[in-house]
Design a protein around this motif. Structure first.
Motif, PDB file in Angstrom:
ATOM      1  N   ASP A  81       0.845  -1.181   0.000  1.00 21.74           N
ATOM      2  CA  ASP A  81       0.000   0.000   0.000  1.00 21.74           C
ATOM      3  C   ASP A  81       0.888   1.241   0.000  1.00 21.74           C
ATOM      4  O   ASP A  81       1.719   1.425   0.881  1.00 21.74           O
ATOM      5  N   ALA A  82       0.712   2.104  -0.998  1.00 26.58           N
ATOM      6  CA  ALA A  82       1.536   3.311  -1.109  1.00 26.58           C
ATOM      7  C   ALA A  82       0.746   4.573  -0.803  1.00 26.58           C
ATOM      8  O   ALA A  82       1.194   5.669  -1.113  1.00 26.58           O
ATOM      9  N   ARG A  83      -0.437   4.438  -0.184  1.00 29.31           N
ATOM     10  CA  ARG A  83      -1.206   5.626   0.157  1.00 29.31           C
ATOM     11  C   ARG A  83      -0.512   6.411   1.269  1.00 29.31           C
ATOM     12  O   ARG A  83      -0.098   5.837   2.282  1.00 29.31           O
ATOM     13  N   ARG A  84      -0.405   7.725   1.088  1.00 25.01           N
ATOM     14  CA  ARG A  84       0.209   8.574   2.106  1.00 25.01           C
ATOM     15  C   ARG A  84      -0.558   9.880   2.229  1.00 25.01           C
ATOM     16  O   ARG A  84      -1.059  10.422   1.241  1.00 25.01           O
ATOM     17  N   THR A  85      -0.615  10.383   3.440  1.00 22.41           N
ATOM     18  CA  THR A  85      -1.231  11.670   3.705  1.00 22.41           C
ATOM     19  C   THR A  85      -0.193  12.770   3.513  1.00 22.41           C
ATOM     20  O   THR A  85       1.015  12.509   3.355  1.00 22.41           O
ATOM     21  N   ARG A  86      -0.666  14.014   3.561  1.00 25.76           N
ATOM     22  CA  ARG A  86       0.271  15.131   3.473  1.00 25.76           C
ATOM     23  C   ARG A  86       1.295  15.057   4.606  1.00 25.76           C
ATOM     24  O   ARG A  86       2.480  15.341   4.400  1.00 25.76           O
ATOM     25  N   ALA A  87       0.855  14.664   5.811  1.00 25.90           N
ATOM     26  CA  ALA A  87       1.783  14.528   6.940  1.00 25.90           C
ATOM     27  C   ALA A  87       2.837  13.465   6.648  1.00 25.90           C
ATOM     28  O   ALA A  87       4.021  13.629   7.001  1.00 25.90           O
TER      29      ALA A  87
END
Length: 270
Positions: A218-224
Motif C-alpha cells: 500500500d503506497a497511500r500517504r497523507t500530506r503529513a
C-alpha cells in the motif's frame, strides 16, 4: 507488419504498461502503446482528473527547476525522469543557468532510448540507468559520478515517483540515503499524490498500477506522511502545497479549490 501492430525498438516491452508511457499519454504525447493507453484509460475512467493533474505536476517541475537555478544550483539529478517532453529539466535549467549540468536517471529502456536520442549532442546533460529502489545504484553510478560532483550543492528531483513505492520498499530510507550523500546547501524537489483527496479513486488507481508493477504494498500517504520525506531539509516558502499553488506564475491557471490530488515542495538541506 500485421495490421494494428505497433512498431517498437528492439528490447522495448510493449506487452506490459509503462508508468512513463502512461504519463506521456496523459500529457498528450505520442510515445506510448496500446497497452499503455488501455491501462491509462482504466485510470481515467475512475479519475478523469489525472490528465489535468499530470499537466499541473509538469508545470510544478518547471517552476521548481527555475527556482533552483535562481538559487545558484548548477547540478540537477532527475530520478525517475520519464519520457522527454516540452520544458525538460535541462531546458529550463540552462535557460537560467547556461552552465547547468543535468543527469537524467531511469530504469525504463524506452525512457533511456528516447532521452539518449534527444540529448546525443548535449555535453552538459547525461542519461544514466539506475533504479531508485537501490539508491546506491544512483550514487555510485560511474556515469553519474563523472558528471555530477556530490561534494558541491546538487538538486535531487523526485517528481511523482515515490507514490509508486509502498512502505515495504523503504522509500523513507531511500530518500534519507540520497540526503546523506549530498552536502548542505543542496535541495530536494518532490511531488507526491496524497490520500486525503478522492480516497476511493486513489484505491482504484492503485489497483490498476499493482496489476503490472508486481508489487502489492500500500503506497497511500497523507500530506503529513509526505512531509516526513523532507526530514533533514528546510522547506522553502510556501512549503508543501498542492502543486498548482507552489509559486505560480501570473499567467498560471490556479484552481479555486484545492482539489488537485498531488502536493509538492522544494527544500534546502541544512
Amino acid at each position: 507488419m500485421p495490421e494494428g501492430t505497433e512498431w517498437a525498438p528492439p528490447g522495448i516491452d510493449t506487452a506490459s504498461p509503462s508508468i512513463a508511457r502512461m504519463y506521456d499519454y496523459y500529457l498528450g504525447g505520442k510515445d506510448n502503446y496500446a497497452v499503455d493507453r488501455a491501462a491509462a484509460d482504466k485510470l481515467l475512467a475512475v479519475a478523469p482528473e489525472i490528465a489535468e493533474i499530470s499537466r499541473r505536476n509538469r508545470a510544478f517541475l518547471g517552476r521548481a527547476v527555475r527556482f533552483l537555478a535562481e538559487q545558484g544550483i548548477r547540478q540537477f539529478v532527475d530520478i525517475g525522469t520519464g519520457l522527454p517532453t516540452q520544458n525538460n529539466v535541462h531546458q529550463v535549467a540552462r535557460t537560467h543557468a547556461p552552465d547547468a549540468r543535468v543527469a537524467y536517471v531511469d530504469n525504463d529502456p524506452i525512457v533511456l532510448a528516447h532521452a539518449r536520442a534527444l540529448l546525443a549532442d548535449n555535453a552538459e546533460t547525461i542519461v544514466a540507468e539506475a533504479d531508485l529502489l537501490d539508491p546506491d545504484s544512483v550514487l555510485a553510478n560511474p556515469v553519474i559520478r563523472r558528471h555530477i560532483d556530490f561534494d558541491r550543492p546538487v538538486a535531487i528531483l523526485l517528481i511523482a515517483i515515490l507514490h509508486f513505492f509502498a512502505d515495504d520498499d523503504r522509500p523513507y530510507e531511500i530518500v534519507a540515503r540520497l540526503r546523506d550523500a549530498i552536502p548542505a546547501g543542496s535541495y530536494l524537489a518532490l511531488s507526491h499524490v496524497v490520500s486525503e483527496d478522492h480516497p476511493e479513486a486513489i484505491d482504484a488507481a492503485q489497483d490498476v498500477y499493482r496489476s503490472f508493477l508486481k508489487r502489492s504494498g500500500d503506497a497511500r500517504r497523507t500530506r503529513a506522511d509526505v512531509l516526513e520525506f523532507f526530514d533533514g531539509f528546510e522547506l522553502v516558502d510556501p512549503g508543501l502545497v498542492y502543486v498548482s499553488r507552489w509559486r505560480p506564475d501570473e499567467t498560471d491557471d490556479v484552481p479555486e479549490a484545492d482539489d488537485a490530488w498531488i502536493v509538492g515542495g522544494v527544500a534546502r538541506k541544512i
